[in-house]
Design a protein around this motif. Structure first.
Motif, PDB file in Angstrom:
ATOM      1  N   ALA A  68       0.903  -1.230  -0.522  1.00 44.40           N
ATOM      2  CA  ALA A  68      -0.219  -0.244  -0.389  1.00 44.40           C
ATOM      3  C   ALA A  68       1.005   1.251  -0.132  1.00 44.40           C
ATOM      4  N   GLY A  69       2.204   0.810  -0.419  1.00 42.34           N
ATOM      5  CA  GLY A  69       3.349   2.212  -0.170  1.00 42.34           C
ATOM      6  C   GLY A  69       3.914   2.841   1.264  1.00 42.34           C
ATOM      7  N   HIS A  70       3.001   1.917   2.015  1.00 41.02           N
ATOM      8  CA  HIS A  70       3.478   2.428   3.695  1.00 41.02           C
ATOM      9  C   HIS A  70       5.276   1.759   3.319  1.00 41.02           C
ATOM     10  N   ASP A  71       5.630   2.537   4.193  1.00 40.28           N
ATOM     11  CA  ASP A  71       7.478   2.251   4.849  1.00 40.28           C
ATOM     12  C   ASP A  71       7.167   1.623   6.148  1.00 40.28           C
ATOM     13  N   VAL A  72       7.518  -0.078   5.911  1.00 42.29           N
ATOM     14  CA  VAL A  72       7.412  -1.175   6.861  1.00 42.29           C
ATOM     15  C   VAL A  72       8.657  -1.676   7.349  1.00 42.29           C
ATOM     16  N   ALA A  73       8.713  -1.461   8.122  1.00 42.83           N
ATOM     17  CA  ALA A  73      10.325  -2.375   9.241  1.00 42.83           C
ATOM     18  C   ALA A  73       8.973  -3.639   9.823  1.00 42.83           C
ATOM     19  N   VAL A  74      10.321  -4.685   9.565  1.00 41.04           N
ATOM     20  CA  VAL A  74       9.882  -6.150  10.055  1.00 41.04           C
ATOM     21  C   VAL A  74      10.667  -6.675  10.698  1.00 41.04           C
ATOM     22  N   TRP A  75      10.746  -7.301  12.433  1.00 40.38           N
ATOM     23  CA  TRP A  75      11.677  -8.278  13.049  1.00 40.38           C
ATOM     24  C   TRP A  75      10.824  -8.824  13.294  1.00 40.38           C
ATOM     25  N   ASN A  76      12.520  -9.931  13.713  1.00 47.34           N
ATOM     26  CA  ASN A  76      11.442 -11.411  14.561  1.00 47.34           C
ATOM     27  C   ASN A  76      12.372 -12.049  15.169  1.00 47.34           C
ATOM     28  N   ARG A  77      12.596 -12.860  16.500  1.00 50.82           N
ATOM     29  CA  ARG A  77      13.882 -13.774  16.622  1.00 50.82           C
ATOM     30  C   ARG A  77      14.709 -14.363  15.864  1.00 50.82           C
ATOM     31  N   THR A  78      13.984 -14.572  15.117  1.00 56.20           N
ATOM     32  CA  THR A  78      15.242 -15.690  14.529  1.00 56.20           C
ATOM     33  C   THR A  78      15.273 -13.822  13.118  1.00 56.20           C
ATOM     34  N   PRO A  79      16.565 -13.956  12.405  1.00 58.26           N
ATOM     35  CA  PRO A  79      16.554 -12.571  11.809  1.00 58.26           C
ATOM     36  C   PRO A  79      16.269 -12.753   9.943  1.00 58.26           C
ATOM     37  N   SER A  80      16.404 -14.337   9.877  1.00 56.99           N
ATOM     38  CA  SER A  80      16.507 -14.697   8.367  1.00 56.99           C
ATOM     39  C   SER A  80      14.611 -14.839   8.074  1.00 56.99           C
ATOM     40  N   LYS A  81      14.302 -15.425   9.320  1.00 51.16           N
ATOM     41  CA  LYS A  81      12.718 -14.451   9.013  1.00 51.16           C
ATOM     42  C   LYS A  81      12.122 -13.429   8.631  1.00 51.16           C
ATOM     43  N   ALA A  82      13.050 -12.704   9.343  1.00 47.51           N
ATOM     44  CA  ALA A  82      12.919 -10.917   9.224  1.00 47.51           C
ATOM     45  C   ALA A  82      12.989 -10.858   7.891  1.00 47.51           C
ATOM     46  N   ARG A  83      13.939 -11.521   7.513  1.00 47.18           N
ATOM     47  CA  ARG A  83      15.429 -11.045   5.879  1.00 47.18           C
ATOM     48  C   ARG A  83      14.325 -11.808   4.499  1.00 47.18           C
ATOM     49  N   ALA A  84      13.293 -12.266   4.593  1.00 50.20           N
ATOM     50  CA  ALA A  84      12.223 -13.631   3.957  1.00 50.20           C
ATOM     51  C   ALA A  84      10.989 -12.281   3.785  1.00 50.20           C
ATOM     52  N   VAL A  85      10.983 -12.128   4.776  1.00 56.93           N
ATOM     53  CA  VAL A  85       9.785 -11.176   4.228  1.00 56.93           C
ATOM     54  C   VAL A  85       9.433 -10.480   2.588  1.00 56.93           C
ATOM     55  N   GLY A  86      10.662 -10.153   2.761  1.00 60.37           N
ATOM     56  CA  GLY A  86      10.885  -9.308   1.207  1.00 60.37           C
ATOM     57  C   GLY A  86       9.781  -8.610   0.964  1.00 60.37           C
ATOM     58  N   GLY A  87       9.128  -8.594  -0.382  1.00 55.45           N
ATOM     59  CA  GLY A  87       8.014  -7.354  -0.615  1.00 55.45           C
ATOM     60  C   GLY A  87       8.000  -6.262  -0.429  1.00 55.45           C
TER      61      GLY A  87
END
Length: 333
Positions: A68-87
């Motif tokens: 939708a055009g928002h600036d989105v940061a993501v975090w997960n206990r397992t960093p690789s899972k956060a990096r896998a979100v993409g998009g």
């Protein structure tokens, strides 16, 4: 309906997508599962959002916000899972850094205990001060009240929310999100929150109200699902193809709908009298279901539980009233 553990959503689809009205600022596109849509950004700056938790549901939420055009940061206990979100999302290894400089923080983790552990981490409460926390983690009304107490103590605006959708239905016309808390806070962020569900519904200022409505709807869903699956098992045990039963779903869904409409009025008036079908008659019908189950040597646990609840109403002198009179006995343990 949050992310069910071990449930594969990719193959779960509704057979007939409902057409979505297209209005200003709304884009529609088709997917193999359902009608998809996204909000166009207007002239305002995109919202800076953090999504904490990148399981199936958290990842879907994050990608929808980003789409939708928002600036989105993501975090997960397992960093690789956060990096896998993409998009178009930006992954952080450090939770405080992920939250810093963000206006809206959305949490979607396994349970409130896991969330409380994260919020108690060093520096997190300070980083959240002055921001809005939207809790999309599954829980009870009591959990929501505890969350609000924590938020008030740390200067955080708080909305407790419940999403009724599988992860694959986020940002489609099948997604509904209920919100509870400050109406002003909800209104402030509504345009942003509609990126994950156009049908974003404010329930009440009582912080536990979204969780209550969520549990109520899910109980109706799980209870009715168990009922029709047991019904299919009865058919199969008696040599009748369950497909025939399912082909008549409009019949039993119609009965449920009519009864729910009647129950609404009766509960409001606290008057369960009527001339259609007494509880005595309904109990006799349930006894037939129990007998069939036992004769066919399939599980009779579900119909026996039904029978026990309805018979309890009879024992309290409600046998001549209509089926919704059972509500009166359910209000007491």
């Amino acid at each position: 309906m949050r992310e069910p553990h071990g449930y594969e959503t990719a193959s779960f689809r509704y057979p007939h997508p409902v057409p979505l009205p297209v209005g200003e600022g709304l884009c529609c596109s088709r997917s193999t599962r359902s009608t998809q849509w996204r909000w166009k950004m207007d002239s305002r700056s995109p919202t800076k959002i953090t999504v904490i938790g990148t399981g199936l549901m958290g990842s879907a939420l994050a990608r929808a916000f980003a789409a939708a055009g928002h600036d989105v940061a993501v975090w997960n206990r397992t960093p690789s899972k956060a990096r896998a979100v993409g998009g178009g999302t930006l992954a952080f290894d450090n939770l405080v850094e992920a939250i810093s400089g963000r206006a809206l923080v959305v949490v979607s983790v396994s349970n409130y205990a896991a969330c409380a552990e994260l919020l108690s981490s060093e520096g997190v409460a300070r980083a959240l001060a002055g921001k809005t926390l939207v809790q999309l983690t599954s829980g009870s009304p009591a959990d929501a009240r505890s969350g609000l107490e924590w938020a008030k103590a740390h200067g955080v605006d708080y909305l407790d929310a419940a999403i009724l959708a599988y992860p694959g239905f986020v940002a489609t016309d099948y997604a509904t999100v209920f919100y509870a808390g400050s109406r002003a806070v909800f209104d402030q962020h509504l345009a942003t929150l509609q990126a994950i569900a156009k049908n974003s519904v404010y329930v009440d200022e009582k912080i536990g109200s979204a969780a209550t409505l969520d549990c109520a709807i899910l109980e109706a869903y799980y209870g009715s699902s168990l009922a029709f699956l047991h019904a299919a098992a009865m058919c199969k045990a008696e040599g009748l193809d369950p497909t025939l039963f399912f082909s008549h779903k409009s019949t039993f869904l119609g009965l449920v709908s009519v009864t729910a409409d009647a129950a609404q009025g009766m509960v409001e008036r606290n008057d369960f009298s009527g001339d259609q079908c007494s509880l005595n008659t309904h109990v006799a019908a349930i006894e037939h279901i129990v007998r069939l189950s036992k004769d066919a040597r399939i599980s009779a646990r579900f119909p026996l539980e039904l029978l026990d609840n309805y018979k309890r109403a009879l024992s309290e002198g409600l046998g001549l009233q209509e089926l919704p009179a059972v509500f009166q006995t359910l209000m007491r343990d």
